[in-house]
Design a protein around this motif. Structure first.
Motif, PDB file in Angstrom:
ATOM      1  N   VAL A   1      -3.715  14.946   3.930  1.00 16.03           N
ATOM      2  CA  VAL A   1      -4.847  14.110   3.283  1.00 16.03           C
ATOM      3  C   VAL A   1      -6.148  14.469   4.336  1.00 16.03           C
ATOM      4  CG1 VAL A   1      -5.999  12.046   3.206  1.00 16.03           C
ATOM      5  CG2 VAL A   1      -3.827  12.391   2.212  1.00 16.03           C
TER       6      VAL A   1
ATOM      7  N   ILE B   1     -11.697  13.951  -1.806  1.00 16.96           N
ATOM      8  CA  ILE B   1     -10.327  14.107  -2.622  1.00 16.96           C
ATOM      9  C   ILE B   1     -10.819  13.322  -4.120  1.00 16.96           C
ATOM     10  CG2 ILE B   1      -8.015  13.712  -3.144  1.00 16.96           C
ATOM     11  CD1 ILE B   1      -7.542  13.933   0.023  1.00 16.96           C
TER      12      ILE B   1
ATOM     13  N   SER C   1      -6.337  11.258  -6.575  1.00 24.53           N
ATOM     14  CA  SER C   1      -5.029  11.451  -5.605  1.00 24.53           C
ATOM     15  C   SER C   1      -3.932  12.012  -6.638  1.00 24.53           C
ATOM     16  CB  SER C   1      -4.714  10.039  -4.981  1.00 24.53           C
ATOM     17  OG  SER C   1      -4.452   8.976  -6.183  1.00 24.53           O
TER      18      SER C   1
ATOM     19  N   HIS D   1       3.354  11.443  -5.599  1.00 28.95           N
ATOM     20  CA  HIS D   1       1.855  10.750  -5.454  1.00 28.95           C
ATOM     21  C   HIS D   1       2.176   9.136  -4.873  1.00 28.95           C
ATOM     22  CE1 HIS D   1      -1.345   7.849  -7.586  1.00 28.95           C
ATOM     23  NE2 HIS D   1      -1.782   8.829  -7.078  1.00 28.95           N
TER      24      HIS D   1
ATOM     25  N   ILE E   1       1.523   9.913  -1.161  1.00 32.22           N
ATOM     26  CA  ILE E   1       0.189  10.093  -0.771  1.00 32.22           C
ATOM     27  C   ILE E   1      -0.629   8.660  -0.901  1.00 32.22           C
ATOM     28  CG2 ILE E   1      -2.045  10.948  -1.758  1.00 32.22           C
ATOM     29  CD1 ILE E   1      -0.589  13.062  -0.597  1.00 32.22           C
ATOM     30  N   VAL E   2      -0.150   7.923  -1.951  1.00 33.76           N
ATOM     31  CA  VAL E   2      -0.895   6.537  -2.044  1.00 33.76           C
ATOM     32  C   VAL E   2      -0.675   5.484  -0.791  1.00 33.76           C
ATOM     33  CG1 VAL E   2      -0.925   4.318  -3.224  1.00 33.76           C
ATOM     34  CG2 VAL E   2      -1.157   6.404  -4.512  1.00 33.76           C
TER      35      VAL E   2
ATOM     36  N   ILE F   1      -2.829   6.782   1.977  1.00 35.24           N
ATOM     37  CA  ILE F   1      -4.147   6.460   1.715  1.00 35.24           C
ATOM     38  C   ILE F   1      -4.554   5.006   2.333  1.00 35.24           C
ATOM     39  CG2 ILE F   1      -5.934   6.227  -0.016  1.00 35.24           C
ATOM     40  CD1 ILE F   1      -4.992   8.657  -1.270  1.00 35.24           C
TER      41      ILE F   1
ATOM     42  N   ALA G   1     -11.591   4.610   0.607  1.00 32.08           N
ATOM     43  CA  ALA G   1     -10.779   4.820  -0.859  1.00 32.08           C
ATOM     44  C   ALA G   1     -11.423   4.166  -1.568  1.00 32.08           C
ATOM     45  CB  ALA G   1      -9.369   4.808  -0.185  1.00 32.08           C
TER      46      ALA G   1
ATOM     47  N   GLY H   1      -5.025   5.333  -8.904  1.00 39.71           N
ATOM     48  CA  GLY H   1      -4.917   6.245  -8.019  1.00 39.71           C
ATOM     49  C   GLY H   1      -6.130   6.102  -7.113  1.00 39.71           C
ATOM     50  N   TYR H   2      -6.357   7.036  -6.357  1.00 39.10           N
ATOM     51  CA  TYR H   2      -7.557   6.657  -5.493  1.00 39.10           C
ATOM     52  C   TYR H   2      -8.549   8.209  -5.498  1.00 39.10           C
ATOM     53  CZ  TYR H   2      -5.225   2.494  -3.741  1.00 39.10           C
ATOM     54  OH  TYR H   2      -4.664   1.494  -3.634  1.00 39.10           O
ATOM     55  N   SER H   3      -9.863   7.811  -5.175  1.00 40.44           N
ATOM     56  CA  SER H   3     -10.516   9.046  -4.893  1.00 40.44           C
ATOM     57  C   SER H   3     -10.906   8.578  -3.202  1.00 40.44           C
ATOM     58  CB  SER H   3     -11.937   9.042  -5.527  1.00 40.44           C
ATOM     59  OG  SER H   3     -12.743   7.498  -5.274  1.00 40.44           O
TER      60      SER H   3
END
Length: 487
Positions: free
Chosen positions: A6, A16, A19, A30, A33-34, A37, A48, A163-165
């Motif tokens: 990341v 990003i 996600s 995922h 990754i979450v 973040i 985020a 999810g996230y940006s």
């Protein structure tokens, strides 16, 4: 690995965008990754933004149809060109597939179902339901009409994907350094402290809860009651004997042996030891005489008083049994005025409900002096209850075997905005006091109330079993507020 991916990506890129797509590209789950973040966002390494996408997933029934075909298609394929009997077809498909398949196939005009025979109406059909389910399972987006049709048949259900940006935050760095929590001597000696990043203090964080003993609400209110009595010049009576003889509990109080309160339905009698061994014989004779034939201006009750009834042991039904002992001991000495109080447990054979228990605590106060009147009693009650926060009192005539006159006490509760019964009171009868040996001009005024009732009012408890007994929640003991009597 996920954190490096990341931070490394953001070093060369601005954002990003998704996600989920990022996790697929990097070959990382995922979920991992979450978690990264969220951690980086908490320390402001990144900013985020939430992303929510609604997807459709197959239900268990939908997955079965995606694998085996829809019931209507299975039914159509099971019907040969020449037709088949309903019984044979149902046996071939099973009850569930046959029932659903018939409904949908008739609706689609694929088959004709008679009373005993099922036959085809068309030569060829396509299993559009299975095709739609397979597409959804592969991640393809169906049109709204297909979604509505599958939802009605409960073959699909919505699934919200989160999810996230992610963009760079104000504290962004290509690599996160763990902040130091302490400044050590080694840091100072080596000069390392100049490059250290220290963790910020959280002045709003709560400290560790202090573990220790906790006072039960009853004990808190009991202590406040004790202080009120002590401020009014009372001394405490010894109430350590839960077991009492019927003589001190009833007979010495001029309560007849046929009184309903002395029945086993209202009192707990002991099996072992069932009787007392020692009673003051001269006093017993005087009590017997006052019960049988009266004296001192009284006619008595006119019955044969039985010593065996007075010898029976029981769990005391009121702390007035202690008062009778104290007054008898006082009568054996040269008289002096006394103020006594007690707060302790008593026992009654009552049905347990939200307002009654078989054991509870009784508060009792009495004043023994020469020439006391009912007016003195009312004055003392006003003084006592005003210290409890009840300055408005009313009195109602009542009956007690050992007090005359007797009064029920009602107080106006400012919090509840109504009159509530708060206790009982009266003047001990001469039939109780004179056999003890007290002078004829000595009178005793007394009153009593329960400890549980004011405690329940103070702490807003509706059920007495939530306050006292084996069902009490220990959380109540640890977290109860400080309630002050009279405030």
């Amino acid at each position: 690995m996920a954190e490096e991916a990341v931070l490394g990506f953001l070093e060369k890129n601005e954002e990003i965008k998704d996600s989920g797509e990022f996790a697929l590209e990097k070959g990382i789950s995922h979920e991992e990754i979450v978690n990264v973040i969220k951690s980086l966002n908490g320390f402001r390494f990144v900013d985020a933004q939430d992303i929510k996408k609604e997807r459709w997933q197959l239900t268990a029934e939908g997955k079965t149809y995606a694998a085996n075909g829809s019931p209507e298609f299975q039914l159509f394929m099971a019907v040969p060109p020449e037709g088949i009997s309903r019984v044979e077809l149902q046996k071939k498909l099973g009850d569930s597939v046959f029932k659903i398949g018939c409904q949908q196939a008739i609706k689609n005009k694929w088959v004709e179902v008679g009373k005993s025979q099922v036959s085809r109406k068309v030569a060829h059909v396509d299993d559009s339901v299975k095709d739609m389910l397979v597409k959804i399972n592969n991640g393809e987006a169906p049109n709204q009409e297909d979604i509505d049709a599958l939802k009605r048949r409960k073959l699909i259900s919505p699934q919200v994907w989160k999810g996230y940006s992610v963009k760079k935050g104000p504290n962004y760095a290509p690599k996160r350094r763990k902040p130091a929590t302490d400044l050590t001597r080694e840091n100072l000696q080596s000069g390392e402290w100049k490059d250290l990043q220290f963790k910020e203090y959280n002045f709003l964080a709560k400290g560790f809860p202090i573990e220790g003993g906790y006072l039960h609400p009853l004990l808190k209110v009991r202590r406040q009651m004790q202080m009120i009595f002590l401020q009014m010049g009372f001394e405490e009576m010894p109430t350590n004997n839960y077991v009492e003889s019927s003589f001190w509990n009833f007979d010495a109080l001029f309560q007849p042996q046929q009184h309903p309160a002395r029945d086993s339905h209202d009192t707990f009698f002991l099996k072992e030891p069932s009787t007392t061994k020692t009673l003051p014989e001269d006093y017993v004779e005087r009590v017997k005489q006052i019960h049988e034939s009266g004296g001192h201006g009284s006619r008595g009750y006119g019955y044969d008083w039985k010593r065996e009834e007075g010898n029976k042991n029981l769990l005391r039904t009121h702390t007035t049994a202690v008062s009778s002992r104290m007054l008898y001991a006082l009568a054996k000495k040269p008289f002096e005025a006394k103020r006594y109080y007690s707060i302790d447990r008593v026992f009654r054979n009552e049905a347990v409900d939200r307002t009654h228990l078989a054991e509870f605590h009784q508060i009792e106060g009495l004043i023994c002096d020469r020439g006391l009147s009912l007016g003195d009693l009312q004055g003392v009650l006003h003084d006592f209850f005003s210290r409890l926060g009840m300055s408005k009192l009313r009195f109602k005539p009542a009956y007690n075997p050992y007090t005359e006159p007797s009064m029920e006490i009602f107080g106006y509760h400012e919090g509840l905005k109504k009159w509530v019964e708060v206790g009982n009171s009266g003047m001990f009868r001469p039939e109780m006091l004179l056999p003890m040996g007290l002078p004829e001009d000595v009178t005793v005024i007394a009153w009593g109330l329960s400890l549980e009732r004011p405690t329940m009012i103070l702490y807003g408890i509706d059920n007495i079993r939530d306050l006292f007994g084996h069902k009490v929640d220990l959380g109540l003991i640890k977290s109860n507020p400080i309630c002050r009597i009279g405030l």
